[in-house]
Structures are given as structure tokens and as C-alpha cells.
Design an enzyme around this catalytic site. Structure first.
Site, PDB file in Angstrom:
ATOM      1  N   TRP A 140     -11.406   2.186   4.235  1.00 36.29           N
ATOM      2  CA  TRP A 140     -10.085   2.804   4.118  1.00 36.29           C
ATOM      3  C   TRP A 140      -9.475   2.896   5.517  1.00 36.29           C
ATOM      4  CZ3 TRP A 140      -9.085   8.633   4.336  1.00 36.29           C
ATOM      5  CH2 TRP A 140      -7.754   8.927   4.010  1.00 36.29           C
ATOM      6  N   ASP A 221     -17.554   9.690   0.952  1.00 36.78           N
ATOM      7  CA  ASP A 221     -16.134   9.830   0.643  1.00 36.78           C
ATOM      8  C   ASP A 221     -16.033   9.551  -0.855  1.00 36.78           C
ATOM      9  OD1 ASP A 221     -13.443   9.657   0.251  1.00 36.78           O
ATOM     10  OD2 ASP A 221     -13.031   8.450   2.026  1.00 36.78           O
ATOM     11  N   LYS A 256      -6.653  11.793  -7.196  1.00 34.96           N
ATOM     12  CA  LYS A 256      -6.540  10.652  -8.120  1.00 34.96           C
ATOM     13  C   LYS A 256      -6.924  11.069  -9.524  1.00 34.96           C
ATOM     14  CE  LYS A 256      -6.681   8.714  -3.993  1.00 34.96           C
ATOM     15  NZ  LYS A 256      -5.774   7.951  -3.221  1.00 34.96           N
TER      16      LYS A 256
HETATM   17  C1  LMR Z   1      -5.017   4.789  -0.306  1.00 32.42           C
HETATM   18  O1  LMR Z   1      -6.046   4.316   0.169  1.00 32.42           O
HETATM   19  O2  LMR Z   1      -4.020   4.101  -0.546  1.00 32.42           O
HETATM   20  C2  LMR Z   1      -4.969   6.267  -0.630  1.00 32.42           C
HETATM   21  O3  LMR Z   1      -6.191   6.871  -0.347  1.00 32.42           O
HETATM   22  C3  LMR Z   1      -3.813   6.963  -0.040  1.00 32.42           C
HETATM   23  C4  LMR Z   1      -3.907   7.139   1.445  1.00 32.42           C
HETATM   24  O4  LMR Z   1      -3.768   8.284   1.900  1.00 32.42           O
HETATM   25  O5  LMR Z   1      -4.097   6.177   2.185  1.00 32.42           O
END
Ligand code: LMR
Length: 411
Positions: A140, A221, A256
Site C-alpha cells: 500500500w 494490516d 471497508k
Molecule cells: C486504498 O488503498 O486505496 C485505500 O486504503 C484508501 C487509502 O487511504 O489509500
């Protein structure tokens, strides 16, 4: 001339522009795009068949009740709603998990999964300032920023095999074996973001054994519980790791699975070695929260606590969550089949097997740019697409658009 007393600040205000956020910045660009057929596959939010991010039925019902019954806006305690830990722990660890009965699990409400990660990062910096936080390649986009903002070093371990569109199994486990004691390994509890590729049950067991042998700390996470195979199935991996007897942090999100994105509701959970150690860690989590945002916002936590505590509301929530999961799966199938039916040479069937909201479509940043510029389709430049943004109305146009940009560099 003596320097202006505000010399330092004048320099600061000459800072370069910070770059746009790779995910949330896309939402800004999408909003500005006047094209009526634009498609947003950027930020990870669920959308229904009509392209709307709905308020879940159970959430709406509880909000109506709260509006009538809420009698104060006074502060919550530092760790949030008192009922939330005892409802969160069985959800993320399982009702019968013996760890809960042993009193080694502590939980504090947090402002979203991001808030939980930041609290954990700040705590880790205090507890072991020299720890390195290990993050999967890819991960992420915000992980590195969060832990570096806590003042921690970050490093990467191998995870995804872009050629086979699956887990780079041996490199992944070899990498984990090389991580030293005292460091921290961020693992995605389920629905790996961005790849949608999760370890299988045997690999989770291996991860637990490696963590125990090497002495590093797992940090889960856990933002997409319920979007993979189901609430229980999605926690199986982290439970397997915990069975090996290692302590761990779990940063979970209700954004989510309750659709409570803008209410910022999540939780930070620590599974300790003993009740005494967990209590000591918890006392420092509290001081970390107090020095950060003092106490969490109330609304999201009140909603989640009401739903999880009420059997009728909970069962309706679980049903609606299952429908959301099934809709995403149907879109995965439709997208992969739609590309195959158009005669695309590359095999996109991997999209059907990835879990959760995201797929790594295997397209280059330049192809992502072309999708946006030529077709008003927005995706993260890594090639991550939010499958939950695909609808019956946009799927054909999406397949056609992808095929068009794939022709820029046919393989
Ligand atoms: C994402 O990965 O798109 C979500 O977790 C929203 C974010 O805050 O990035």
C-alpha cells in the site's frame, strides 16, 4: 543588515510543492474530469452496481437510532468506546480463540486503519527506536510514509512475482528468514493491497514458525476482512501465525467492511506474551494516543459496537457484506472473461483468483496514463485497479479501453 527575525520561516515557506498522493490525489483528478463516462478504479472504496458507495442498511438503521438516543458529545476515553474491544477481538481473532480468554489481547479504537498503523508506528519508535519496519514489495502506497513519519527506518521484502502474477513464495520466505530479531514485519492479513495475492494456509504456518525462530514482530494490516472469502476465512492466516506463540500487532479497519470510510474507525490490537506484558504495552499505547489525537471520534465506533452486539443487525450486516464480496467476484470474472472474449493475447485469468478489492492488472505506468488520458479511466500508476469500481455499465468500455492501451506495447 541583521537577518530578518522570520528568516527561517521565510525559507520554510519557500518549500517545493509536495507531490500529490498517489491514491487520494487520483480522486481529486477524477472529480475534476468533466467526462460523463469516466471510471474511477483508483481509491479502494466499494461501489455497487450503480457505481455508488452505499451506506449499509444496518449502519443506516443504527444511525437513526443514535440520532434519537444520543445524549452527549462529551469526550470518549483515550481508547474509545468501552464496548468495542470485546467486540473487535472475537471478530478479528475468532470467538473461540484461547488468546482472548488468557487476557493477553488488548485493543484500542483508532481513527481508521491508517490511525491504527500510525499509533503502532509511534509506539514502536518509543519501544525500540532502532527497529526497522519491513514492508512487502509492492505494498500500500502509504505504509512507508506512515512508518517514516513515526521516525522509523523501513526496508522491503520480496512478495509478488510479476511474471507469474502470484506469490514469489521462496523469495518471500527466504526474505523473512533473513530479518533480524527486534525488527517488525508488516503483513497484510488478507486481500493483499495492491496485488490481491495472499499466502496459502501452509505458507501462513511457515510465516509463524519463521517469526518465532527469528524473533521479529508481525504487524498485521487487516483492512479488508470480509472481502476475500469471508469473515472467518479472512482471519485464518493471522490466526495461524499467532498459533506459533508470537506476539503481534493487528491494525484493523472498519472503513471497508462497514463502509464507514469517512467516519475514520478502526482499532489497534496487541496480542502479548502475558497479561502483564500486554497491560504494560497498552499503557504506552494510551500515552501515544493521548499525545497524538487525545481520544478517537465517536460516531463510527458507536455504530460498529451497536451492530456487532445485536444479533439481527449483525446478521443483516454479514449478509450485505457477503453480497458486496460476491459482486466484486462477479466483476473479476466479467472483466477477465470480457478481455478473453475480445481475443486479448495475454492471459488475464489471474484476475479471477486474486482476493479483495484490488488486482494488479500488469500494466505499465505509461499504459495507466494512457487509460486516463485517452479513456478517462483512473487507476493507480503501479497498475493497481480497484475491481470494486467496475460495474455492469462500465465493464465493456473498460475492457475496450484496456485493450486499446495494451496495443501501445503488445506482447
Ligand atoms: C486504498 O488503498 O486505496 C485505500 O486504503 C484508501 C487509502 O487511504 O489509500
Amino acid at each position: 543588515m541583521p537577518p530578518c527575525p522570520h528568516y527561517f520561516w521565510c525559507l520554510m515557506f519557500n518549500l517545493e510543492m509536495a507531490p500529490a498522493d498517489p491514491i487520494l490525489g487520483l480522486t481529486d483528478s477524477f472529480r475534476k474530469d468533466p467526462d460523463p463516462d469516466k471510471i474511477n478504479l483508483g481509491v479502494g472504496v466499494y461501489k455497487d452496481d450503480a457505481g455508488v458507495t452505499p451506506i449499509m442498511r444496518s449502519v443506516k438503521k443504527v444511525e437513526e437510532q443514535l440520532l434519537a438516543s444520543e445524549s452527549t458529545k462529551s469526550y470518549l476515553g483515550i481508547t474509545g468506546h468501552a464496548a468495542l474491544p470485546a467486540l473487535t477481538q472475537p471478530l478479528i481473532l475468532g470467538n473461540d480463540n484461547p488468546l482472548i480468554g488468557r487476557g493477553v489481547v488488548v485493543t484500542a479504537q483508532a481513527p481508521g486503519g491508517t490511525g491504527a498503523l500510525r499509533v503502532t508506528g509511534d509506539f514502536l519508535k518509543k519501544a525500540n527506536p532502532d527497529a526497522t519496519i519491513w514492508i512487502s514489495t509492492p505494498t500500500w502506497a502509504n505504509h512507508t510514509a506512515i512508518f517514516q513519519a513515526s521516525g522509523l527506518k523501513t526496508a522491503q521484502y520480496a512478495y509478488y512475482d510479476a511474471v507469474r502474477q502470484g506469490l514469489d513464495h521462496d523469495a518471500f520466505l527466504d526474505g523473512l528468514k533473513a530479518i533480524p530479531a527486534g525488527d517488525v514485519v508488516v503483513l497484510h492479513g488478507c486481500c493483499h493491497n495492491p496485488s490481491g495475492v495472499d499466502p496459502d494456509a501452509d505458507t501462513w504456518a511457515d510465516i509463524g514458525s519463521i517469526a518465532r525462530e527469528r524473533g521479529w514482530l508481525p504487524l498485521f494490516d487487516f483492512a479488508y476482512q470480509g472481502f476475500g472469502d469471508g469473515l472467518a476465512e479472512d482471519r485464518a492466516g493471522l490466526c495461524k501465525v499467532l498459533e506459533s506463540g508470537v506476539p503481534a500487532f493487528i491494525c484493523s479497519s472498519y472503513s471497508k467492511n462497514f463502509g464507514l470510510y469517512n467516519e475514520r474507525i478502526g482499532a489497534v490490537t496487541y496480542v502479548g506474551d502475558s497479561a502483564d506484558e500486554a497491560a504494560r504495552v497498552f499503557s504506552h499505547i494510551k500515552t501515544t494516543i493521548r499525545a497524538n489525537y487525545s481520544s478517537p471520534p465517536s460516531h463510527g465506533g458507536a455504530i460498529v459496537a451497536e451492530i456487532l452486539a445485536d444479533s439481527a443487525l449483525r446478521s443483516d450486516w454479514e449478509d450485505e457484506l457477503a453480497q458486496m464480496r460476491q459482486r466484486i467476484f462477479a466483476m473479476r470474472e466479467g472483466f477477465a472473461n470480457g478481455l478473453a472474449a475480445r481475443g486479448v493475447k495475454r492471459d488475464f485469468s489471474f484476475i479471477k483468483h486474486q482476493k479483495g478489492m484490488f488486482s494488479f492488472a500488469g500494466i505499465t505506468p505509461e499504459q495507466v496514463d494512457a487509460l486516463r488520458e485517452r479513456h478517462h479511466v483512473y487507476a493507480v500508476r503501479s497498475g493497481r485497479i480497484n475491481v470494486a469500481g467496475i460495474t455492469p455499465d462500465n465493464i465493456d468500455r473498460l475492457c475496450d479501453s484496456l485493450i486499446d492501451v495494451l496495443q501501445d506495447s503488445p506482447d
